[in-house]
Design an enzyme around this catalytic site. Structure first.
Site, PDB file in Angstrom:
ATOM      1  N   TYR A   6       0.841  -1.207   0.000  1.00 14.21           N
ATOM      2  CA  TYR A   6       0.000   0.000   0.000  1.00 14.21           C
ATOM      3  C   TYR A   6       0.871   1.250   0.000  1.00 14.21           C
ATOM      4  O   TYR A   6       0.697   2.150  -0.835  1.00 14.21           O
ATOM      5  CB  TYR A   6      -0.927   0.019   1.226  1.00 14.21           C
ATOM      6  CG  TYR A   6      -1.443   1.412   1.520  1.00 14.21           C
ATOM      7  CD1 TYR A   6      -2.382   2.019   0.694  1.00 14.21           C
ATOM      8  CD2 TYR A   6      -0.940   2.154   2.604  1.00 14.21           C
ATOM      9  CE1 TYR A   6      -2.820   3.318   0.937  1.00 14.21           C
ATOM     10  CE2 TYR A   6      -1.374   3.446   2.857  1.00 14.21           C
ATOM     11  CZ  TYR A   6      -2.313   4.033   2.022  1.00 14.21           C
ATOM     12  OH  TYR A   6      -2.727   5.317   2.259  1.00 14.21           O
TER      13      TYR A   6
HETATM   14  N1  LIG Z   1      -6.911   7.212   6.392  1.00 12.04           N
HETATM   15  C1  LIG Z   1      -5.597   7.270   6.550  1.00 12.04           C
HETATM   16  O1  LIG Z   1      -5.064   6.873   7.600  1.00 12.04           O
HETATM   17  C2  LIG Z   1      -4.716   7.827   5.456  1.00 12.04           C
HETATM   18  C3  LIG Z   1      -3.374   8.159   5.753  1.00 12.04           C
HETATM   19  C4  LIG Z   1      -2.568   8.664   4.732  1.00 12.04           C
HETATM   20  C5  LIG Z   1      -3.073   8.814   3.455  1.00 12.04           C
HETATM   21  N2  LIG Z   1      -4.374   8.477   3.184  1.00 12.04           N
HETATM   22  C6  LIG Z   1      -4.863   8.628   1.807  1.00 12.04           C
HETATM   23  O2  LIG Z   1      -5.984   9.485   1.826  1.00 12.04           O
HETATM   24  C7  LIG Z   1      -6.890   9.120   0.777  1.00 12.04           C
HETATM   25  C8  LIG Z   1      -8.280   8.976   1.356  1.00 12.04           C
HETATM   26  O3  LIG Z   1      -8.264   7.978   2.356  1.00 12.04           O
HETATM   27  P1  LIG Z   1      -9.527   7.684   3.285  1.00 12.04           P
HETATM   28  O4  LIG Z   1      -9.041   7.352   4.631  1.00 12.04           O
HETATM   29  O5  LIG Z   1     -10.506   8.773   3.124  1.00 12.04           O
HETATM   30  O6  LIG Z   1     -10.050   6.326   2.626  1.00 12.04           O
HETATM   31  P2  LIG Z   1     -11.517   5.966   2.118  1.00 12.04           P
HETATM   32  O7  LIG Z   1     -11.505   4.517   1.745  1.00 12.04           O
HETATM   33  O8  LIG Z   1     -12.522   6.432   3.113  1.00 12.04           O
HETATM   34  O9  LIG Z   1     -11.673   6.880   0.823  1.00 12.04           O
HETATM   35  C9  LIG Z   1     -11.208   6.503  -0.460  1.00 12.04           C
HETATM   36  C10 LIG Z   1     -12.317   6.859  -1.444  1.00 12.04           C
HETATM   37  O10 LIG Z   1     -11.871   6.587  -2.752  1.00 12.04           O
HETATM   38  C11 LIG Z   1     -12.895   5.900  -3.463  1.00 12.04           C
HETATM   39  N3  LIG Z   1     -12.224   5.138  -4.529  1.00 12.04           N
HETATM   40  C12 LIG Z   1     -11.272   4.184  -4.380  1.00 12.04           C
HETATM   41  N4  LIG Z   1     -10.862   3.755  -5.601  1.00 12.04           N
HETATM   42  C13 LIG Z   1     -11.570   4.463  -6.506  1.00 12.04           C
HETATM   43  C14 LIG Z   1     -11.587   4.500  -7.933  1.00 12.04           C
HETATM   44  N5  LIG Z   1     -10.779   3.693  -8.670  1.00 12.04           N
HETATM   45  N6  LIG Z   1     -12.402   5.356  -8.566  1.00 12.04           N
HETATM   46  C15 LIG Z   1     -13.230   6.173  -7.841  1.00 12.04           C
HETATM   47  N7  LIG Z   1     -13.262   6.184  -6.500  1.00 12.04           N
HETATM   48  C16 LIG Z   1     -12.443   5.342  -5.844  1.00 12.04           C
HETATM   49  C17 LIG Z   1     -13.574   5.050  -2.408  1.00 12.04           C
HETATM   50  O11 LIG Z   1     -14.888   4.637  -2.748  1.00 12.04           O
HETATM   51  C18 LIG Z   1     -13.563   5.997  -1.210  1.00 12.04           C
HETATM   52  O12 LIG Z   1     -14.698   6.829  -1.197  1.00 12.04           O
HETATM   53  C19 LIG Z   1      -6.328   7.817   0.173  1.00 12.04           C
HETATM   54  O13 LIG Z   1      -5.657   8.145  -1.015  1.00 12.04           O
HETATM   55  C20 LIG Z   1      -5.359   7.322   1.221  1.00 12.04           C
HETATM   56  O14 LIG Z   1      -4.314   6.574   0.651  1.00 12.04           O
HETATM   57  C21 LIG Z   1      -5.201   8.006   4.160  1.00 12.04           C
END
Ligand SMILES: NC(=O)c1ccc[n+]([C@@H]2O[C@H](COP(=O)([O-])OP(=O)(O)OC[C@H]3O[C@@H](n4cnc5c(N)ncnc54)[C@H](O)[C@@H]3O)[C@@H](O)[C@H]2O)c1
Length: 333
Positions: free
Chosen positions: A141
């Site tokens: 990831y």
């Molecule tokens: N939550 C954490 O701890 C964290 C930490 C660092 C970085 N991030 C990054 O932040 C971003 C958001 O994370 P989050 O915690 O809100 O996760 P999340 O799973 O709640 O949100 C991700 C969203 O992307 C959508 N999605 C995924 N693949 C898709 C695609 N191919 N086309 C359209 N939509 C798609 C999902 O349906 C979801 O709504 C991500 O890129 C994640 O890598 C999150």
């Protein structure tokens, strides 16, 4: 200035959308709902579909010619799943991101903010990192995030787009107005496990006390998700200035600058809840790492942004959200 938020039905993307709305920035949401929730998209234009779907992206830009910037939050984010299905994770996070940026370029989009992660860093001896620290992602990831950053830098070097990667530390909390929060009932991070232990009346498991941290438990930099969202608004407002020196891609850490160990998080949790939870020490889970926190002041210097919420406030908002989550999110079929 209209902002397209890919992944805007997820935890962080939906919070950013609310922060943008509160600041008078209209948003459009593109989300496949693979993990996101339709309930989080109400009150704003929503396109259900995949970021790799070129026809859909073309339609969004045709129907919203005023889109000035894209925030790309769409990704799969579960570390153990990425270990068991690396092909699926590279396809979802890297291949689709490549397709997406090609669609953006075709539609003349010149500004993108990418949701990256502090999980890509190799932490130093004191567990602090800044944007120049070494990259040593510890899971498929995290490597998808590092690969995307490099890929975007290569693309921005020649194509007419500038890309800001924001490296998030450990988001907690929820929208303070309780419009959105974590979709998952049982999040697997330490705070989620504490809330689960409280609800079930069982001890919280401290997974590993053999790290070289001040108390042996893992260390994280817990950033309130509303602070994260506010940083995106600041980055949108200052976007062009970030690239005034001619660069085409750059990175900024988004953390509080304070490391909090699991034991300290537990103390903070117990100071917030009425009845303290107990804890037992177990071994680390596969893939667990000691953790890191930011020592960088770049976000404050370049964005004029500083986190405002304490860890205790993040815990309080996570608890408040957990209490109302099932009223806002209808059970999934
Ligand atoms: N939550 C954490 O701890 C964290 C930490 C660092 C970085 N991030 C990054 O932040 C971003 C958001 O994370 P989050 O915690 O809100 O996760 P999340 O799973 O709640 O949100 C991700 C969203 O992307 C959508 N999605 C995924 N693949 C898709 C695609 N191919 N086309 C359209 N939509 C798609 C999902 O349906 C979801 O709504 C991500 O890129 C994640 O890598 C999150």
């Amino acid at each position: 200035m209209t902002i397209l938020i890919a992944g805007g039905a997820g935890f962080i993307g939906s919070t950013i959308a609310s922060a943008c709305s509160d600041e008078g920035l209209p948003t459009v949401i593109l989300d496949s709902l693979v993990t996101g929730r339709r309930e989080f998209t109400r009150d704003r234009p929503f396109y259900e579909g995949d970021i790799a779907d070129g026809e859909l992206v073309d339609r969004i830009f045709a129907e919203h010619p005023d889109i000035d910037a894209v925030i790309h939050c769409a990704a799969l984010i579960v570390v153990p799943d990425s270990v068991s299905d690396p092909v699926g994770y590279y396809r979802a996070n890297v291949t689709k991101s490549l397709e997406f940026v090609a669609h953006l370029l075709r539609n003349g989009c010149e500004r993108m903010i990418f949701s990256s992660s502090a999980a890509i860093y190799r932490a130093g001896e004191d567990f602090s990192v800044d944007e120049d620290s070494g990259i040593d992602a510890q899971s498929p990831y995290a490597r998808t995030k590092a690969v995307c950053e490099s890929m975007f830098a290569d693309i921005a070097a020649t194509a007419p787009i500038r890309i800001l990667s924001l490296r998030y530390f450990n988001p907690i909390g929820a929208d303070p107005k309780m419009r959105t929060g974590l979709q998952l009932r049982r999040p697997s991070h330490a705070l989620g496990k504490m809330i689960g232990a409280m609800e079930e009346g069982v001890p919280f498991q401290i997974t590993g006390t053999g790290y070289a941290t001040r108390d042996g438990s893992g260390i994280r930099d817990y950033i309130h998700v509303w602070d994260l969202a506010a940083a995106h608004v600041a980055a949108l407002r200052r976007f062009d200035g970030l690239f005034a020196d001619g660069r085409s891609s750059t990175v900024i850490n988004l953390g509080t600058g304070t490391g909090t160990t699991v034991k300290e998080l537990l103390d903070a949790f117990n100071s917030v809840v009425g009845t303290p939870i107990t804890a037992v020490v177990t071994g680390p889970r596969p893939g667990d790492v000691a953790g890191a926190y930011t020592r960088s002041d770049r976000a404050e210097r370049l964005l004029g942004w500083r986190p405002r919420y304490s860890v205790a406030e993040g815990i309080r908002d996570s608890l408040d959200w957990a209490a109302i989550r099932d009223e806002i999110l209808t059970p999934r079929a």
